[in-house]
Design a protein around this motif. Structure first.
Motif, PDB file in Angstrom:
ATOM      1  N   ALA A 102      15.896  43.282  24.547  1.00  0.00           N
ATOM      2  CA  ALA A 102      15.977  44.821  24.100  1.00  0.00           C
ATOM      3  C   ALA A 102      16.191  45.612  25.245  1.00  0.00           C
ATOM      4  O   ALA A 102      15.756  45.483  26.258  1.00  0.00           O
ATOM      5  CB  ALA A 102      14.823  45.013  23.312  1.00  0.00           C
ATOM      6  N   MET A 145      10.672  49.426  16.781  1.00  0.00           N
ATOM      7  CA  MET A 145      12.223  49.359  16.675  1.00  0.00           C
ATOM      8  C   MET A 145      12.711  48.567  18.151  1.00  0.00           C
ATOM      9  O   MET A 145      12.274  49.134  19.021  1.00  0.00           O
ATOM     10  CB  MET A 145      12.782  50.678  16.372  1.00  0.00           C
ATOM     11  N   PHE A 198      15.698  47.979  20.203  1.00  0.00           N
ATOM     12  CA  PHE A 198      17.256  48.773  20.470  1.00  0.00           C
ATOM     13  C   PHE A 198      17.802  47.684  21.452  1.00  0.00           C
ATOM     14  O   PHE A 198      17.551  47.299  22.484  1.00  0.00           O
ATOM     15  CB  PHE A 198      17.325  50.048  21.187  1.00  0.00           C
ATOM     16  N   ALA A 228      23.018  52.411  20.836  1.00  0.00           N
ATOM     17  CA  ALA A 228      22.149  52.735  19.845  1.00  0.00           C
ATOM     18  C   ALA A 228      20.780  53.193  20.647  1.00  0.00           C
ATOM     19  O   ALA A 228      20.122  54.534  20.204  1.00  0.00           O
ATOM     20  CB  ALA A 228      21.432  51.440  19.404  1.00  0.00           C
ATOM     21  N   LEU A 229      20.283  53.045  21.783  1.00  0.00           N
ATOM     22  CA  LEU A 229      19.638  53.468  22.569  1.00  0.00           C
ATOM     23  C   LEU A 229      20.078  55.042  23.103  1.00  0.00           C
ATOM     24  O   LEU A 229      18.937  55.926  23.015  1.00  0.00           O
ATOM     25  CB  LEU A 229      19.094  52.629  23.916  1.00  0.00           C
ATOM     26  N   LEU A 241      19.458  57.447  20.222  1.00  0.00           N
ATOM     27  CA  LEU A 241      18.158  57.877  20.223  1.00  0.00           C
ATOM     28  C   LEU A 241      17.764  59.041  21.179  1.00  0.00           C
ATOM     29  O   LEU A 241      17.335  59.931  20.797  1.00  0.00           O
ATOM     30  CB  LEU A 241      17.025  56.460  20.231  1.00  0.00           C
ATOM     31  N   ILE A 298      20.576  48.921  11.572  1.00  0.00           N
ATOM     32  CA  ILE A 298      19.267  48.576  11.614  1.00  0.00           C
ATOM     33  C   ILE A 298      19.102  47.438  10.823  1.00  0.00           C
ATOM     34  O   ILE A 298      19.254  47.447   9.480  1.00  0.00           O
ATOM     35  CB  ILE A 298      18.321  49.673  11.204  1.00  0.00           C
ATOM     36  N   SER A 317      22.788  42.817  15.253  1.00  0.00           N
ATOM     37  CA  SER A 317      22.616  44.075  15.000  1.00  0.00           C
ATOM     38  C   SER A 317      22.233  45.135  16.170  1.00  0.00           C
ATOM     39  O   SER A 317      21.860  44.473  17.174  1.00  0.00           O
ATOM     40  CB  SER A 317      21.589  44.506  14.020  1.00  0.00           C
ATOM     41  N   ASP A 318      22.324  46.372  16.186  1.00  0.00           N
ATOM     42  CA  ASP A 318      22.045  47.276  17.012  1.00  0.00           C
ATOM     43  C   ASP A 318      20.781  47.506  17.213  1.00  0.00           C
ATOM     44  O   ASP A 318      19.995  47.684  18.264  1.00  0.00           O
ATOM     45  CB  ASP A 318      22.652  48.649  16.850  1.00  0.00           C
ATOM     46  N   ILE A 319      19.808  47.634  16.111  1.00  0.00           N
ATOM     47  CA  ILE A 319      18.181  47.587  16.126  1.00  0.00           C
ATOM     48  C   ILE A 319      17.735  46.719  15.207  1.00  0.00           C
ATOM     49  O   ILE A 319      18.146  46.638  13.931  1.00  0.00           O
ATOM     50  CB  ILE A 319      18.053  49.334  15.670  1.00  0.00           C
ATOM     51  N   TYR A 320      16.572  46.226  15.626  1.00  0.00           N
ATOM     52  CA  TYR A 320      15.635  45.477  14.633  1.00  0.00           C
ATOM     53  C   TYR A 320      14.481  46.093  14.617  1.00  0.00           C
ATOM     54  O   TYR A 320      13.824  46.475  15.633  1.00  0.00           O
ATOM     55  CB  TYR A 320      15.507  44.194  15.221  1.00  0.00           C
ATOM     56  N   ALA A 321      13.787  46.249  13.379  1.00  0.00           N
ATOM     57  CA  ALA A 321      12.657  47.151  13.143  1.00  0.00           C
ATOM     58  C   ALA A 321      11.627  45.862  12.664  1.00  0.00           C
ATOM     59  O   ALA A 321      12.149  45.167  11.757  1.00  0.00           O
ATOM     60  CB  ALA A 321      12.848  48.218  12.206  1.00  0.00           C
TER      61      ALA A 321
END
Length: 189
Positions: A63, A118, A120, A125-126, A129, A143, A161-165
């Motif tokens: 990340a 999350m 990034f 994506a970062l 934010l 996400i 993906s751009d973001i994993y939560a």
């Protein structure tokens, strides 16, 4: 009966709003003690996530940044809200403090505490934010919310993906469904 339900919904919203405002006013002092406490809570929350979902540790190593909210409170009766504070970690260092707030309306009742992180995975994506005027979950970068079952098949080679939560350490009971939009804002600390 409908009048009673509306009154209960309004009381719930007012109580949640007051609680969120009290939480923000006490933490907005910007003291080093508050930041140190948040750092400890965030580290403990990530460790809990890594223990319960080992694949998240491998994701963390790839990340660009990790936004962790160790303690989010969600409550509602027909109308509801959630609020929590957390921090952004880049290359092992805290680079900012953030809040998450959401409102929802629908068939729901209860109170719950949980943490979420999350991951990034892209610079863009970062950047969204860090430079945006409030980051809205579901708007912008893609996400993926991982649950325990899906996370078992996650590998660093399948990251797209751009973001994993990840949502973890859920306590309490929140039943129902509702429309929800979450906004993440940078805190001036």
């Amino acid at each position: 009966m409908i009048k009673y339900l509306r009154m209960m919904a309004m009381i719930s919203i007012l109580a949640i709003t007051a609680g969120c405002q009290m939480d923000q006013s006490t933490s907005a002092s910007g003291t080093k003690a508050a930041d140190a406490a948040m750092d400890q809570e965030a580290k403990a929350a990530l460790q809990s996530l890594y223990t319960s979902t080992p694949k998240s540790r491998a994701l963390a190593q790839k990340a660009k940044g990790i936004l962790v909210f160790p303690d989010v409170v969600k409550a509602g009766f027909i109308a509801g809200a959630h609020h929590g504070e957390g921090e952004l970690i880049e290359n092992g260092k805290v680079t900012g403090y953030y809040s998450t707030t959401a409102a929802s309306y629908g068939l729901q009742a209860g109170v719950q505490r949980f943490g979420y992180a999350m991951f990034f995975m892209s610079d863009s994506a970062l950047k969204d934010l860090k430079t945006g005027n409030g980051f809205e979950v579901g708007v912008g970068p893609s996400i993926v919310v991982e649950d325990a079952g899906a996370a078992k098949s996650l590998t660093t080679s399948t990251i797209q993906s751009d973001i994993y939560a990840f949502i973890f350490d859920q306590k309490g009971l929140m039943a129902g469904v509702g429309l929800q939009g979450s906004k993440i804002s940078k805190l001036s600390r």
